[in-house]
Design a protein around this motif. Structure first.
Motif, mmCIF file in Angstrom:
data_model
loop_
_atom_site.group_PDB
_atom_site.id
_atom_site.type_symbol
_atom_site.label_atom_id
_atom_site.label_comp_id
_atom_site.label_asym_id
_atom_site.label_seq_id
_atom_site.Cartn_x
_atom_site.Cartn_y
_atom_site.Cartn_z
ATOM 1 N N ASP A 69 3.480 11.394 14.369
ATOM 2 C CA ASP A 69 4.214 12.072 13.293
ATOM 3 C C ASP A 69 3.593 11.769 11.937
ATOM 4 O OD1 ASP A 69 5.962 13.237 15.058
ATOM 5 O OD2 ASP A 69 7.560 11.757 14.756
ATOM 6 N N ILE A 70 3.234 10.511 11.718
ATOM 7 C CA ILE A 70 2.625 10.121 10.444
ATOM 8 C C ILE A 70 1.267 10.794 10.282
ATOM 9 C CG2 ILE A 70 1.594 8.175 9.204
ATOM 10 C CD1 ILE A 70 3.902 6.460 10.315
ATOM 11 N N ALA A 71 0.459 10.802 11.349
ATOM 12 C CA ALA A 71 -0.860 11.427 11.276
ATOM 13 C C ALA A 71 -0.744 12.914 10.961
ATOM 14 C CB ALA A 71 -1.606 11.217 12.591
ATOM 15 N N ARG A 72 0.267 13.564 11.515
ATOM 16 C CA ARG A 72 0.461 14.987 11.227
ATOM 17 C C ARG A 72 0.869 15.196 9.769
ATOM 18 N NH1 ARG A 72 3.022 16.040 17.146
ATOM 19 N NH2 ARG A 72 1.133 16.892 18.115
ATOM 20 N N GLU A 73 1.702 14.311 9.252
ATOM 21 C CA GLU A 73 2.089 14.413 7.845
ATOM 22 C C GLU A 73 0.879 14.214 6.937
ATOM 23 O OE1 GLU A 73 5.357 11.949 6.737
ATOM 24 O OE2 GLU A 73 6.644 12.636 8.371
ATOM 25 N N LEU A 74 -0.052 13.353 7.365
ATOM 26 C CA LEU A 74 -1.261 13.095 6.581
ATOM 27 C C LEU A 74 -2.349 14.143 6.839
ATOM 28 C CD1 LEU A 74 -1.445 9.211 7.034
ATOM 29 C CD2 LEU A 74 -0.795 10.458 4.962
ATOM 30 N N GLU A 75 -2.053 15.088 7.728
ATOM 31 C CA GLU A 75 -2.949 16.201 8.032
ATOM 32 C C GLU A 75 -4.317 15.739 8.543
ATOM 33 O OE1 GLU A 75 -3.046 18.653 4.521
ATOM 34 O OE2 GLU A 75 -1.002 19.367 4.836
ATOM 35 N N GLY A 87 -2.801 -10.753 -0.339
ATOM 36 C CA GLY A 87 -3.075 -9.342 -0.151
ATOM 37 C C GLY A 87 -4.435 -8.965 -0.728
ATOM 38 N N TYR A 88 -4.674 -7.664 -0.909
ATOM 39 C CA TYR A 88 -5.951 -7.188 -1.451
ATOM 40 C C TYR A 88 -5.759 -5.752 -1.923
ATOM 41 C CZ TYR A 88 -6.246 -5.138 3.242
ATOM 42 O OH TYR A 88 -5.972 -4.454 4.405
ATOM 43 N N ASP A 89 -6.715 -5.260 -2.675
ATOM 44 C CA ASP A 89 -6.671 -3.900 -3.189
ATOM 45 C C ASP A 89 -7.108 -2.944 -2.076
ATOM 46 O OD1 ASP A 89 -6.844 -1.508 -4.498
ATOM 47 O OD2 ASP A 89 -8.204 -2.189 -6.067
ATOM 48 N N VAL A 90 -6.144 -2.249 -1.497
ATOM 49 C CA VAL A 90 -6.440 -1.381 -0.366
ATOM 50 C C VAL A 90 -7.386 -0.251 -0.765
ATOM 51 C CG1 VAL A 90 -5.418 0.189 1.329
ATOM 52 C CG2 VAL A 90 -4.261 -1.943 0.777
ATOM 53 N N GLU A 91 -7.319 0.188 -2.019
ATOM 54 C CA GLU A 91 -8.199 1.272 -2.462
ATOM 55 C C GLU A 91 -9.676 0.878 -2.368
ATOM 56 O OE1 GLU A 91 -7.532 4.366 -3.192
ATOM 57 O OE2 GLU A 91 -5.402 4.066 -2.786
ATOM 58 N N GLU A 128 -2.886 -0.301 4.634
ATOM 59 C CA GLU A 128 -4.284 -0.169 5.062
ATOM 60 C C GLU A 128 -4.420 0.859 6.175
ATOM 61 O OE1 GLU A 128 -6.354 -0.611 8.514
ATOM 62 O OE2 GLU A 128 -5.049 -2.356 8.294
ATOM 63 N N THR A 129 -3.475 0.815 7.134
ATOM 64 C CA THR A 129 -3.516 1.761 8.242
ATOM 65 C C THR A 129 -3.346 3.195 7.755
ATOM 66 O OG1 THR A 129 -2.640 0.109 9.770
ATOM 67 C CG2 THR A 129 -2.415 2.405 10.410
ATOM 68 N N LEU A 130 -2.412 3.401 6.844
ATOM 69 C CA LEU A 130 -2.177 4.744 6.311
ATOM 70 C C LEU A 130 -3.425 5.280 5.615
ATOM 71 C CD1 LEU A 130 1.441 4.341 4.887
ATOM 72 C CD2 LEU A 130 0.756 5.585 6.940
ATOM 73 N N LEU A 131 -4.098 4.422 4.846
ATOM 74 C CA LEU A 131 -5.315 4.852 4.168
ATOM 75 C C LEU A 131 -6.394 5.215 5.184
ATOM 76 C CD1 LEU A 131 -7.065 5.229 1.614
ATOM 77 C CD2 LEU A 131 -7.677 2.814 1.813
ATOM 78 N N SER A 132 -6.581 4.367 6.193
ATOM 79 C CA SER A 132 -7.602 4.618 7.202
ATOM 80 C C SER A 132 -7.335 5.918 7.946
ATOM 81 C CB SER A 132 -7.671 3.451 8.196
ATOM 82 O OG SER A 132 -8.013 2.248 7.543
ATOM 83 N N ILE A 133 -6.079 6.130 8.312
ATOM 84 C CA ILE A 133 -5.722 7.353 9.031
ATOM 85 C C ILE A 133 -5.958 8.575 8.145
ATOM 86 C CG2 ILE A 133 -3.773 8.651 9.986
ATOM 87 C CD1 ILE A 133 -2.674 6.020 11.064
ATOM 88 N N ALA A 134 -5.554 8.476 6.881
ATOM 89 C CA ALA A 134 -5.684 9.608 5.974
ATOM 90 C C ALA A 134 -7.144 9.990 5.739
ATOM 91 C CB ALA A 134 -5.008 9.282 4.644
#
Length: 257
Positions: A178-184, A115-119, A148-154
């Motif tokens: 739905d996820i993108a809307r939750e992440l605004e 893995g890796y540090d997503v931050e 990683e995807t969640l971070l990129s989308i956010a």
């Protein structure tokens, strides 16, 4: 202020890397400084479209994530492809950079195992924007939903979601929206790819737009020329007058606006 554009699909095989590369190239041709980061570390592919092979890649995104280099050292200037033929010419100040992921089997395996540090990705994106003075940064994501995807989308100002006219794609895209809307995420665009030419494109556009309440920025035909090109070049440069390229121009125009 640079815009971060994530290009994502819930499932693989949608043509995400081709779409990302052609959108980034089109926007660079319009006089912008554009970067692409291939964060699909498990199955990288953007490098092939720009003619980068293993011998030409000294540092990749993997090296930055492991602390072996600065993110700028893994960025390759691929602006030479903008000096295209067939009467086209890039606008002044156009520039295009690519941060590829490693295509070495051992390094892909290491990422999968350790893995890796997503931050670090967030820091890297910002460093890349500032060091290269980018107007747009495109992120080619890994299909599905992971950290990683969640971070990129956010982080994105614009999220481009690609789907095919396929039941599994429809269901997966609903989850991603739905996820993108939750992440605004401020702006979302849908791109429907690999559509058989016998379909009614406008009817399909309206159907999908109504189902998700998200603008459909483009509907792309399944075309033999794309298959023949086999990810060996940037389609919009090779076929500047093709209907597929005309659709890319429409999507790029919506991103630019």
């Amino acid at each position: 202020m640079a815009k971060i554009v994530s290009v994502h699909s819930f499932r693989g095989g949608t043509g995400k890397s081709n779409t990302t590369s052609n959108l980034a190239t089109t926007i660079a041709l319009a006089g912008n400084r554009v970067g692409i980061v291939d964060t699909d570390i498990q199955s990288p592919g953007v490098h092939a479209l720009f003619g980068l092979d293993e011998e030409k890649i000294d540092y990749a995104l993997n090296d930055y994530l492991w602390g072996n280099c600065a993110i700028k050292e893994a960025a390759y200037d691929v602006s030479q492809i903008l000096q295209v033929e067939q009467g086209q010419a890039a606008a002044p100040n156009s520039a295009l950079y690519l941060v590829p992921s490693s295509i070495k089997a051992t390094e892909i395996a290491q990422i999968l195992n350790e893995g890796y540090d997503v931050e670090l990705l967030n820091d890297g994106f910002q460093d890349l924007i500032h060091s290269l003075k980018l107007d747009y940064l495109f992120i080619d994501t890994h299909p599905g939903i992971n950290e990683e995807t969640l971070l990129s989308i956010a982080m994105s100002e614009i999220l481009v979601l690609i789907l095919r006219p396929d039941t599994q794609d429809y269901q997966g895209t609903a989850v991603a929206i739905d996820i993108a809307r939750e992440l605004e995420v401020p702006n979302m665009l849908l791109v429907v790819n690999k559509v058989l030419t016998k379909f009614d494109f406008e009817a399909l556009r309206q159907k999908i737009q109504k189902a998700y309440n998200v603008p459909v920025a483009g509907v792309f035909p399944l075309c033999e020329e794309m298959v023949e090109l086999a990810s060996s070049d940037i389609f919009c440069l090779r076929y500047p007058n093709h209907p597929w390229t005309q659709e890319i121009n429409k999507v790029a125009g919506q991103i630019l606006s």
